[in-house]
Design a protein around this motif. Structure first.
Motif, mmCIF file in Angstrom:
data_model
loop_
_atom_site.group_PDB
_atom_site.id
_atom_site.type_symbol
_atom_site.label_atom_id
_atom_site.label_comp_id
_atom_site.label_asym_id
_atom_site.label_seq_id
_atom_site.Cartn_x
_atom_site.Cartn_y
_atom_site.Cartn_z
ATOM 1 N N ASN A 29 20.083 6.755 6.785
ATOM 2 C CA ASN A 29 19.295 6.018 8.490
ATOM 3 C C ASN A 29 17.728 5.833 8.713
ATOM 4 O OD1 ASN A 29 19.774 6.420 11.406
ATOM 5 N ND2 ASN A 29 21.327 6.026 10.639
ATOM 6 N N LYS A 30 17.348 7.287 8.853
ATOM 7 C CA LYS A 30 15.466 7.409 9.003
ATOM 8 C C LYS A 30 15.133 5.925 8.309
ATOM 9 C CE LYS A 30 15.322 10.663 12.306
ATOM 10 N NZ LYS A 30 14.810 10.465 13.454
ATOM 11 N N ALA A 31 15.646 6.417 7.079
ATOM 12 C CA ALA A 31 14.951 5.530 5.742
ATOM 13 C C ALA A 31 14.507 4.067 6.827
ATOM 14 C CB ALA A 31 15.513 4.588 4.702
ATOM 15 N N LYS A 32 16.093 3.343 6.748
ATOM 16 C CA LYS A 32 16.452 2.199 7.454
ATOM 17 C C LYS A 32 16.066 2.001 8.616
ATOM 18 C CE LYS A 32 21.568 2.593 6.940
ATOM 19 N NZ LYS A 32 22.931 1.792 7.457
ATOM 20 N N TYR A 51 9.678 -3.875 6.262
ATOM 21 C CA TYR A 51 9.617 -3.627 5.551
ATOM 22 C C TYR A 51 9.020 -3.757 4.282
ATOM 23 C CZ TYR A 51 11.368 -7.322 9.281
ATOM 24 O OH TYR A 51 11.813 -7.667 10.439
ATOM 25 N N GLN A 52 8.866 -1.936 4.024
ATOM 26 C CA GLN A 52 8.327 -1.881 3.143
ATOM 27 C C GLN A 52 9.523 -0.863 1.743
ATOM 28 O OE1 GLN A 52 6.305 -2.266 1.621
ATOM 29 N NE2 GLN A 52 4.613 -2.720 3.438
ATOM 30 N N PHE A 53 10.782 -1.930 1.547
ATOM 31 C CA PHE A 53 11.698 -1.693 0.944
ATOM 32 C C PHE A 53 12.042 -0.714 0.111
ATOM 33 C CE2 PHE A 53 13.036 -5.066 3.380
ATOM 34 C CZ PHE A 53 14.230 -5.064 4.507
ATOM 35 N N PHE A 54 10.598 -1.256 -1.447
ATOM 36 C CA PHE A 54 10.399 -1.383 -2.349
ATOM 37 C C PHE A 54 10.403 0.565 -2.016
ATOM 38 C CE2 PHE A 54 8.368 0.047 -6.418
ATOM 39 C CZ PHE A 54 9.530 -0.031 -7.317
ATOM 40 N N ALA A 55 9.019 1.125 -1.798
ATOM 41 C CA ALA A 55 8.422 2.109 -1.898
ATOM 42 C C ALA A 55 9.176 3.149 -0.869
ATOM 43 C CB ALA A 55 7.420 1.933 -0.662
ATOM 44 N N THR A 56 9.804 2.618 0.417
ATOM 45 C CA THR A 56 10.704 3.190 1.338
ATOM 46 C C THR A 56 11.669 4.292 0.429
ATOM 47 O OG1 THR A 56 9.918 2.192 2.784
ATOM 48 C CG2 THR A 56 11.656 3.827 4.024
ATOM 49 N N TYR A 57 12.761 3.296 -0.284
ATOM 50 C CA TYR A 57 13.623 4.048 -0.776
ATOM 51 C C TYR A 57 13.886 4.372 -2.203
ATOM 52 C CZ TYR A 57 16.333 1.571 2.730
ATOM 53 O OH TYR A 57 17.362 1.645 3.595
ATOM 54 N N ILE A 58 12.054 4.468 -2.497
ATOM 55 C CA ILE A 58 11.734 4.931 -4.106
ATOM 56 C C ILE A 58 11.804 6.378 -3.617
ATOM 57 C CG2 ILE A 58 10.230 5.723 -5.107
ATOM 58 C CD1 ILE A 58 11.930 3.114 -6.167
ATOM 59 N N ASP A 98 1.224 -1.112 0.200
ATOM 60 C CA ASP A 98 -0.046 -0.082 0.316
ATOM 61 C C ASP A 98 0.762 1.324 -0.011
ATOM 62 O OD1 ASP A 98 -2.250 2.085 0.617
ATOM 63 O OD2 ASP A 98 -2.401 0.878 2.051
ATOM 64 N N PHE A 99 1.158 1.902 -1.285
ATOM 65 C CA PHE A 99 1.886 2.897 -1.310
ATOM 66 C C PHE A 99 1.130 3.942 -0.027
ATOM 67 C CE2 PHE A 99 5.319 5.225 -3.339
ATOM 68 C CZ PHE A 99 5.853 3.843 -3.672
ATOM 69 N N VAL A 100 -0.346 4.363 -0.192
ATOM 70 C CA VAL A 100 0.095 5.585 0.250
ATOM 71 C C VAL A 100 -0.205 5.145 1.548
ATOM 72 C CG1 VAL A 100 -2.352 6.727 1.063
ATOM 73 C CG2 VAL A 100 -1.939 6.126 -2.214
ATOM 74 N N TYR A 138 13.316 12.234 -2.765
ATOM 75 C CA TYR A 138 13.904 12.779 -1.909
ATOM 76 C C TYR A 138 15.685 13.642 -2.005
ATOM 77 C CZ TYR A 138 9.718 12.899 1.560
ATOM 78 O OH TYR A 138 9.015 12.962 2.255
ATOM 79 N N TYR A 139 16.225 12.928 -2.001
ATOM 80 C CA TYR A 139 17.339 13.287 -2.958
ATOM 81 C C TYR A 139 17.244 13.463 -4.675
ATOM 82 C CZ TYR A 139 20.344 10.771 0.543
ATOM 83 O OH TYR A 139 20.774 10.660 2.307
ATOM 84 N N LEU A 140 16.767 13.353 -5.407
ATOM 85 C CA LEU A 140 16.499 13.798 -6.839
ATOM 86 C C LEU A 140 16.069 15.127 -6.564
ATOM 87 C CD1 LEU A 140 16.950 12.935 -9.139
ATOM 88 C CD2 LEU A 140 14.593 12.335 -9.562
#
Lengths: 243, 227
Positions: free
Chosen positions: B178-181, B188-195, B2-4, B200-202
Motif C-alpha cells: 500500500n505504501k509503495a503504491k 512514477y518510479q515503478f521499477f525501483a520502488t517495486y524492486i 535515479d536509484f539513489v 523488503y519481503y525477501l
C-alpha cells in the motif's frame, strides 16, 4: 490370598469378528501369570482390556475390587495402579529417559519433582541403566529402551504389571536383559500378567501358565504340568511348534 | 532513473509499510495459531457438533479466495451489523487481522492435524496406561511431538501469511504494498520502488527462514546430544 484381578465372562468383538469369547480368570496378589498361545488367539487384546485400552463388549473385569468395565469408574485412577509394558516400548521420544519416568508421577501429583527424580534414579539403578538418565530413547538399544519402559511403569508404584509381548520386538541377544528385570520383579512379589512367546521364561518364572486359542482359555496350570503334560490337542500342537 | 534518489525518498515510507506488514502478520499469526489449534482439537474431539463446526470453518476458508474474505469482513460484515447498530464501524486493521487470522487458522489447523496424526498411537497408549487423562496426554506427549513434525509446514504457512498481507492493501491497510503504491502514485518510479518492495519481503522472510532453520536444528540437536 487376596484376589487382585478377576475376569468374569469377558467378551470382545470388532463388529462381527469375535476376538474374546468368554474369558474367566482370577489372579492372586503376587502371582505371575503367563499367557501363551498362537497369534490371533486374543492374548494381547485380552491384556489390553484389563486397563481398558480396549473397550469390552461383554463381561466384567475387577482390579483391586474396582470394576474396570464399569463406565462410571474413573479409569485414570485405576490405571495409576496398573503398569503396562508394550511390545514396541512406546517411550516418549521427545523426553529423556529420566523425564520419561518422572512424567506421570509429577503430572499426576503423586510426587514432587525432587521425589520423582530420586525415584527415577532408584528405578534406573534397579534396571541397570542409571548412567542413561539423560539420554533420549532413540540413543538406546531396544533392550535398554524396554528396561526404561519397565522403570517408567514402576514409577507410579503400581501393584499389577501387564506385559504385552515385551521381548518380541527385541534382537535375540537383548531378550535376556529384559527377562532378567522381569524375573527380579516377579521375585520381589509383583503381581504380573505376561503375554509372551518366551516359553523358557514362562516355565521358570510363572506361577501359572494360560494357553489361549480362539478367544478362550483352553488350558491352564502350573508351568511344569502344562508344558510337560498338556491335556488338549491344540495345546500339544502349539507346544510342539514352539518348544 | 535515479536509484539513489528513489531509495532515499521511498525508504521512510516503505519502512512504515514494513512495520505494518510485520505487525499485522505477527498479530494474525498468533491469533491464527490459537484458532488453528482450537479448530484442530475440535476436529479431533468426540463431539460430532464440534467436529462439524471445525470442518465447516476449514472448508469455507480454504474454499474461498482471501480477497473475497477480506471484502466480506471489511465491506459486507459492517453493512450487516449496521442494520442493528447504525454507528458500527470497522477499521481496515481490525478487518485485516480478522481476515488473516481466520485464514491462517484454517490452514494451520490442517497442519496441526497432520502433525498430531503423525504421532505414533503407542505414545498415546503409553501415556494413558500411566493414568494421564486425554487432555494431559495431548499437552504433555502428543503436542510436543506433533510440533516437531509440523514445524516446517508451520513456517511455510507463516511465510504465506506474511505475503498475504499484501492482498489486504486493497482494503486500505497501510502495509508495504500500500505504501509503495502511494509512493509510485507520486513519483512514477515503478521499477525501483517495486524492486525495493520485493527486497523488503525477501529480507523479512529470510530472517524467518533462518530462525526456523535454527529452531529445527536446536530441536534435533537436543534430541541427538549426549551420544
Amino acid at each position: 490370598m487376596k484376589e487382585k484381578v478377576i475376569v468374569d465372562n469377558l467378551h470382545k468383538s470388532y463388529g462381527k469378528l469375535k476376538v474374546l469369547n468368554g474369558i474367566n480368570l482370577s489372579v492372586n496378589e503376587g502371582e505371575v501369570v503367563c499367557v501363551i498361545g498362537p497369534s490371533g488367539s486374543g492374548k494381547s487384546t485380552f491384556l489390553r482390556c484389563l486397563n481398558r485400552l480396549e473397550t469390552t463388549t461383554g463381561g466384567k473385569i475387577f482390579i483391586d475390587g474396582f470394576e474396570v468395565t464399569n463406565k462410571h469408574t474413573d479409569i485414570n485412577k485405576i490405571r495409576e495402579n496398573i503398569g503396562m509394558v508394550f511390545q514396541s516400548f512406546n517411550l516418549f521420544s521427545h523426553l529423556t529417559v529420566k523425564k520419561n519416568i518422572m512424567l506421570a508421577p509429577v503430572d499426576l501429583k503423586k510426587m514432587t519433582r525432587e521425589q520423582a527424580e530420586k525415584k527415577a534414579f532408584e528405578l534406573l539403578k534397579r534396571v541397570g541403566l542409571e548412567d542413561k538418565a539423560d539420554y533420549y530413547p532413540h540413543q538406546l538399544s531396544g533392550g535398554q529402551q524396554q528396561r526404561v519402559a519397565i522403570a517408567r511403569a514402576l514409577a507410579m508404584s503400581p501393584d499389577v504389571m501387564l506385559f504385552d509381548e515385551p521381548t518380541s520386538a527385541l534382537d535375540p541377544e537383548m531378550v535376556g536383559e529384559v527377562l532378567a528385570v522381569m524375573k527380579e520383579l516377579a521375585s520381589a512379589g509383583m503381581t504380573m500378567i505376561v503375554v509372551t512367546h518366551e516359553m523358557g521364561f514362562a516355565r521358570d518364572v510363572a506361577d501359572r501358565v494360560i494357553f489361549m486359542d480362539d478367544g478362550v482359555i483352553l488350558e491352564e496350570g502350573k508351568p511344569k504340568d502344562l508344558f510337560s503334560n498338556p491335556q488338549k490337542m491344540r495345546t500339544i500342537e502349539f507346544l510342539n511348534c514352539v518348544l | 532513473m535515479d536509484f539513489v534518489r528513489v531509495f532515499n525518498q521511498a525508504t521512510p515510507l516503505l519502512i512504515q509499510g514494513v512495520k505494518m506488514t510485520i505487525f499485522i502478520s505477527v498479530v494474525s499469526l498468533l491469533i491464527g495459531m490459537a484458532l488453528g489449534l482450537f479448530a484442530c482439537l475440535m476436529g479431533l474431539s468426540n463431539s460430532k457438533i464440534l467436529r462439524c463446526i471445525s470442518g465447516v470453518y476449514v472448508w469455507v476458508i480454504r474454499g474461498t479466495p482471501m480477497i473475497v474474505q477480506a471484502f466480506i469482513v471489511y465491506f459486507g460484515f459492517p453493512q450487516l451489523i449496521q442494520l442493528f447498530n447504525p454507528s458500527f464501524r470497522l477499521d481496515a486493521y481490525t478487518a485485516g487481522v480478522v481476515t488473516l487470522s481466520l485464514n491462517a487458522g484454517a490452514y494451520l489447523s490442517e497442519i496441526f492435524r497432520g502433525g498430531i496424526s503423525a504421532v505414533n498411537k503407542g505414545q498415546v497408549e503409553a501415556a494413558r496406561s500411566l493414568g494421564l487423562n486425554q487432555t494431559k496426554t495431548m499437552i504433555k506427549v502428543v503436542l510436543p511431538q506433533a510440533f516437531k513434525v509440523a514445524l516446517p509446514s508451520m513456517v511455510n504457512q507463516f511465510i504465506i501469511t506474511i505475503k498475504d498481507t499484501s492482498i489486504l492493501s486493497v482494503i486500505g491497510l497501510a502495509d508495504l504494498v500500500n505504501k509503495a503504491k502511494v509512493y509510485v502514485g507520486k513519483s512514477y518510479q515503478f521499477f525501483a520502488t517495486y524492486i525495493m518492495v520485493a527486497l523488503y519481503y525477501l529480507a523479512v522472510i529470510s530472517i524467518l527462514m533462518l530462525f526456523s532453520r535454527y529452531l529445527e536444528k536446536k530441536i534435533n540437536y537436543e534430541r541427538k546430544s549426549n551420544s
